[in-house]
Design an enzyme around this catalytic site. Structure first.
Site, short mmCIF file in Angstrom:
data_model
loop_
_atom_site.label_atom_id
_atom_site.label_comp_id
_atom_site.label_asym_id
_atom_site.label_seq_id
_atom_site.Cartn_x
_atom_site.Cartn_y
_atom_site.Cartn_z
N GLN A 212 0.55 -1.10 -0.05
CA GLN A 212 -0.05 0.01 0.04
C GLN A 212 0.84 1.27 0.06
O GLN A 212 0.71 2.19 -0.62
CB GLN A 212 -0.85 -0.01 1.24
CG GLN A 212 -2.40 -0.62 0.79
CD GLN A 212 -3.02 0.04 -0.27
OE1 GLN A 212 -2.89 -0.42 -1.48
NE2 GLN A 212 -3.44 1.38 -0.41
N CYS A 213 1.90 1.42 0.78
CA CYS A 213 2.56 2.60 1.07
C CYS A 213 3.44 2.96 -0.42
O CYS A 213 3.65 3.99 -0.99
CB CYS A 213 3.66 2.42 2.08
SG CYS A 213 5.06 1.37 1.73
N THR A 214 3.73 1.81 -1.08
CA THR A 214 4.40 2.11 -2.46
C THR A 214 3.34 2.75 -3.30
O THR A 214 3.71 3.60 -4.21
CB THR A 214 4.88 0.50 -3.03
OG1 THR A 214 5.70 -0.05 -2.36
CG2 THR A 214 5.35 1.01 -4.50
N ASN A 217 2.41 6.32 -1.77
CA ASN A 217 3.28 7.36 -1.72
C ASN A 217 4.78 7.28 -2.46
O ASN A 217 5.25 8.12 -2.90
CB ASN A 217 3.90 7.41 -0.22
CG ASN A 217 2.96 7.58 0.63
OD1 ASN A 217 2.01 8.40 0.73
ND2 ASN A 217 2.85 6.92 1.82
#
Lengths: 445, 533
Positions: A212-214, A217
């Site tokens: 998810q963070c890839t 963000n």
């Protein structure tokens, strides 16, 4: 189409098969008895083919031309243009029609006296009484969940004698094939003797998922940009209407995604986004060609023929094929898990502290047994109780409070038996709970 | 066509295969012409897997009529077509699979007569395929095609056994698409721009955020530099002790003054990735053995006005390697994904892609000079740049395939490898056919004839062999082959058909690596072996 034939015509037509069936050889199966009756025996064996797509079309042709005349075929899909590069029983005029029905019609036309019964259904529409009609079942499926389902269905149909020994005649051999680009595999499963689908889940390639963070963000690859649009932007902007989900086959949907993914990519100096790429990511498209499907289906069909005739030894029992570099094939028997939750015929035992939260129990079940959306119920004080269910909004709401409760608070006692259903299973699995008190747990450490 | 414009009908139809060989591969396939000799079960199964993906055109040569037995094996006939021209019927049914494909047939004269007349132009074909063609006819055809330098694929099925033999004078593998590649990152021979970039990063000056997102490739390089400095080396750590030393330095770099206890307990993803990727990043960069062989090949060393463009590009790559490349090929330019922020990753990609572009430009210039020198420069130059790009990107995996010509395979007779014994057994069946004009065991109804045939087959084997005693394995094989009586089992033909078709697509597209040069398929054990005969 039934072409009236006499015995002698049939005999002449199937001369290629008859040389194998009417003569023994040094590589035959020990059960083999050459006989002039074998051909008609094969003609009347009931075979089920699951899937009428890339593998299904090939399987149907192969089996029809290996003498099988009683074939049922299941497929819930309709025909698409993108199928036509390999699903050869369909033409452009058939787009939109039922795969199973069109396939059956083509084969019965081309090979008269072969009887094909189509079913435009999900496999879950049928129960054991349907599946038990067949001598052998062959799968050309494109989903691991569906494979696990039919695998567990066949296991649920196994019978045991008073000594808890498997009765061999209750086994329906399952032959399974799968392809991906230039790679493929085929296997013969005899539940109780060979490994089953569930025993070997790690042989299936893992699902592609991006952190998810890839996505949110740190996008680096064009696929991250596409995922951002499908998982974050689309739910926010609902571009085609309130409840309209992404349809990977809808050109306008894909074009919208391409436009916005390109914008995100440009903002981050990432390149490589176009229609074909984007649709590939959205639909998780797996490349496919006619040749690999022909090869894998042929292996399956050969093994069906061997099973029905014993004319030659069966393969042992899982084959991997790859023709990227040269042609490579490896056949070996994967290990049958002694504690396989499906085929080992032992109930599942789980030990937890009575003060563990129910959520922990569910997480453990999902992870250990690769469940997708479990349904858990049990009997407490003679009353049936649903502990967990997410298939409807209402039941989700009703069972949500259970997640924070401890096993003890839920009313579960040591030795309690739970039944766990899941989309990947045709029948519920029995879980026997061993509950330790908090005192026991701490001293045990 | 804009980026988001919808695909046309053909692109949708062929979508699943375009993802494997691209639009350029598809164009090659659609321009190709193949010739099939033998519209039997095997032959039609081969063509099926070529017609479906959109082969340009095919020509079937077969003088036989459709028989009842064909209807018990071949998908591309029908009982209502018995006694009609097999070539015509199968051609019709095959083209029905894909109306974009152009199919023709020749049902007279027979292939034997065509070869005798010697007026048929095989040069119009990219590839010729034979399916269960008798040995005598095959020898004459193979010889002819070898002289013309036209690739020949010889396919056979016989009961549960199948074989494929490639006869190819010279084939170039341009895009091999290897399954598992080590990325071309060159930590031991770093790009100058990469070095400079890493040198601009100082561990003590990084903020916590920067440290958390430092790309593993940079981490590994800086660790390498430190290790080299500390131990006075200019190469890579290789022994166990050296690797431990390396890991210690890596561990040291993973600490940051701004990390609290909470951070220490969590593992740092980028440093974990660095550790995990040591085996594929800390490897010596060198020339692949295949490219080295190509550099030494006569065709590369002795360019002429007639030489294929492939060798000109190889020669240009060689010049690059010997000069600007300093012993190495052009940089491939691809950077695998790694755990880091967008800017750092994009920066790395830029560095490697810039270098790849520069290297490619140099190779292109060498190529143009060579073509000029040999008078081969023409108005086709517009596509040269793109072509050079493909070659540079795939330089490590470029290959040339040259097989032997089919010859009399009597000298294999005493080989004992199991699967080769089947191949030899088939050869003996061919000799039997030449003698008796049928295959051993072909007649089903006569048990006595079976025993006589088997004896004769064993006799033939003894005559060819230098050994006095036939092994049990060999006897079993001959008996099983007699049992088959040259039966064409549909499922076995489907296997060989699919494999053959893909080999043909490899030859047409110059993508993926063909079999070199004989495949034997054992449908009893579901096993394959490849022999270089």
């Amino acid at each position: 189409m039934v072409v009236p034939t006499d015995d002698s015509t049939t005999k002449k037509q199937w001369i290629h098969l008859r040389r194998i069936l009417e003569r023994a050889g040094p590589f035959k199966d020990p059960n083999f008895e050459p006989s002039t009756e074998l051909l008609s025996a094969i003609e009347s064996v009931k075979i089920l083919i699951i899937g009428a797509g890339g593998l299904g079309c090939e399987l149907l042709k192969d089996l029809a031309l290996m003498g099988f005349c009683q074939i049922d075929i299941i497929d819930m899909d309709t025909i698409d243009l993108a199928n036509l590069n390999r699903q050869f029983l369909f033409t452009k005029a058939d787009i939109g029609k039922s795969k199973a029905e069109v396939a059956a019609k083509f084969i019965m036309n081309r090979i008269p006296n072969c009887n094909v019964t189509p079913h435009m259904n999900k496999i879950q529409d049928f129960d054991a009484s349907f599946y038990s009609e067949f001598r052998i079942i062959v799968c050309g499926l494109d989903s691991v969940v569906a494979r696990r389902w039919i695998n567990s269905m066949l296991v649920s149909m196994l019978q045991y004698d008073e000594d808890n020994q498997l009765i061999p005649s209750s086994i329906i051999p399952l032959i399974d094939g799968g392809t991906e680009g230039f790679k493929g595999n085929a296997r013969v499963i005899m539940h109780g003797f060979t490994s089953c689908i569930e025993c070997t889940l790690d042989l299936f390639p893992p699902q592609v998922n991006f952190p998810q963070c890839t996505i949110a963000n740190n996008p680096r690859l064009p696929e991250h940009c596409v995922e951002w649009v499908t998982s974050i932007l689309w739910p926010k902007e609902k571009p085609f209407g309130q409840d309209i989900k992404i349809d990977g086959d809808n050109v306008e949907h894909i074009q919208w995604i391409v436009e916005h993914a390109t914008k995100r990519a440009n903002d981050h100096n990432i390149t490589g986004i176009n229609f074909r790429f984007t649709q590939g990511v959205v639909k998780r498209i797996i490349p496919a060609v006619a040749s690999t499907n022909a090869v894998i289906a042929s292996i399956c069909a050969t093994e069906v023929f061997k099973l029905a005739s014993s004319s030659v030894m069966l393969m042992n029992n899982y084959t991997m094929f790859n023709d990227i570099e040269g042609i490579y094939m490896l056949t070996y028997p994967p290990e049958k898990k002694e504690d396989c939750p499906i085929c080992s015929n032992v109930p599942i035992r789980i030990q937890m502290s009575e003060t563990s939260k129910f959520q922990e129990f569910i997480d453990l079940l999902i992870e250990k047994y690769h469940l997708i959306a479990p349904l858990i119920y049990t009997e407490i004080n003679g009353n049936s109780k649903t502990l967990y269910m997410t298939s409807t909004e209402q039941m989700s709401e009703a069972t949500r409070p259970h997640l924070k409760m401890t096993l003890q608070e839920l009313g579960l006692t040591n030795g309690a038996e739970l039944l766990v259903g899941d989309p990947a299973r045709a029948s519920s699995m029995r879980v026997i709970l061993t509950l330790t008190s908090s005192m026991e747990t701490s001293t045990a450490k | 066509m804009s980026k988001s414009s919808a695909p046309d009908k053909k692109q949708i139809q062929y979508d699943r295969q375009l993802r494997l060989w691209g639009d350029h591969g598809q164009n090659a396939l659609e321009s190709a012409r193949v010739c099939l000799i033998g519209a039997n079960t095997l032959g039609t199964e081969i063509l099926k897997a070529l017609v479906l993906p959109g082969l340009g055109s095919f020509t079937i040569i077969d003088h036989q009529l459709v028989t009842l037995a064909d209807c018990g094996s071949n998908f591309f006939v029908h009982p209502s077509k018995i006694d009609e021209s097999r070539a015509r019927i199968t051609c019709e049914f095959l083209t029905q699979l894909n109306p974009d494909v152009h199919g023709t047939y020749i049902d007279k004269p027979s292939i034997d007569d065509l070869l005798k007349q010697n007026t048929f132009n095989f040069s119009q074909f990219n590839i010729v395929i034979t399916a269960n063609l008798p040995m005598q006819t095959l020898s004459i055809l193979a010889n002819h095609l070898w002289t013309l330098k036209i690739p020949l694929i010889i396919a056979r099925t016989y009961g549960f056994i199948g074989t494929i033999r490639l006869q190819v004078f010279e084939h170039y593998v341009i895009e091999a698409h290897p399954d598992d590649t080590i990325p071309d990152l060159r930590l031991d021979r770093p790009l100058i721009t990469f070095s400079n970039y890493c040198n601009s990063i100082h561990f003590d000056c990084l903020t916590r955020e920067e440290h958390l997102h430092l790309p593993s490739l940079v981490i590994l390089f800086k660790t390498l530099q430190q290790w080299q400095k500390q131990y006075n080396r200019n190469d890579l750590p290789c022994t166990r002790i050296e690797k431990d030393e390396f890991k210690k330095i890596l561990e040291k770099f993973s600490h940051h003054s701004a990390y609290d206890i909470h951070d220490h307990n969590k593992s740092l993803e980028n440093f974990d990735e660095a550790k995990r990727t040591i085996p594929s990043r800390l490897i010596k960069t060198n020339l692949s053995s295949t490219i080295k062989e190509l550099f030494q090949d006569q065709s590369c060393l002795e360019l002429t006005n007639q030489t294929e463009i492939f060798w000109f590009i190889i020669h240009a790559l060689k010049l690059f390697t010997e000069n600007e490349g300093q012993g190495l090929l052009p940089v491939r330019g691809e950077v695998p994904d790694m755990i880091t922020n967008t800017n750092s990753y994009v920066k790395l990609v830029e560095i490697y892609q810039e270098q790849a572009k520069k290297d490619c430009e140099i190779v292109h210039n060498y190529l143009c000079d060579l073509l000029k020198k040999y008078n081969r420069l023409s108005n086709h130059n517009l596509n040269l740049h793109h072509l050079v790009q493909i070659y540079c990107k795939n330089a490590s995996f470029l290959k040339v395939l040259r097989t032997t010509a089919i010859k009399n395979e009597d000298d294999l007779i005493d080989k004992t490898e199991s699967d080769l014994s089947w191949y030899i057994g088939l050869h003996l069946c061919d000799i039997f056919y030449e003698k008796f004009h049928r295959y051993p065991g072909e007649c089903l109804l006569d048990e006595k004839q079976f025993d006589i045939d088997l004896d004769d087959l064993k006799q033939i084997s003894k005559q060819q062999s230098s050994k006095n005693i036939m092994s049990n394995n060999k006897q079993d094989i001959l008996e099983e082959l007699c049992r088959y009586g040259a039966s064409e089992l549909h499922s076995i033909a489907a296997f060989i058909g699919g494999c053959c078709a893909q080999e043909i697509i490899k030859l047409i597209t110059h993508q993926y690596v063909p079999v070199d040069n004989t495949l034997i398929y054992n449908g009893i054990q579901q096993a394959t072996s490849v022999f270089k005969l």
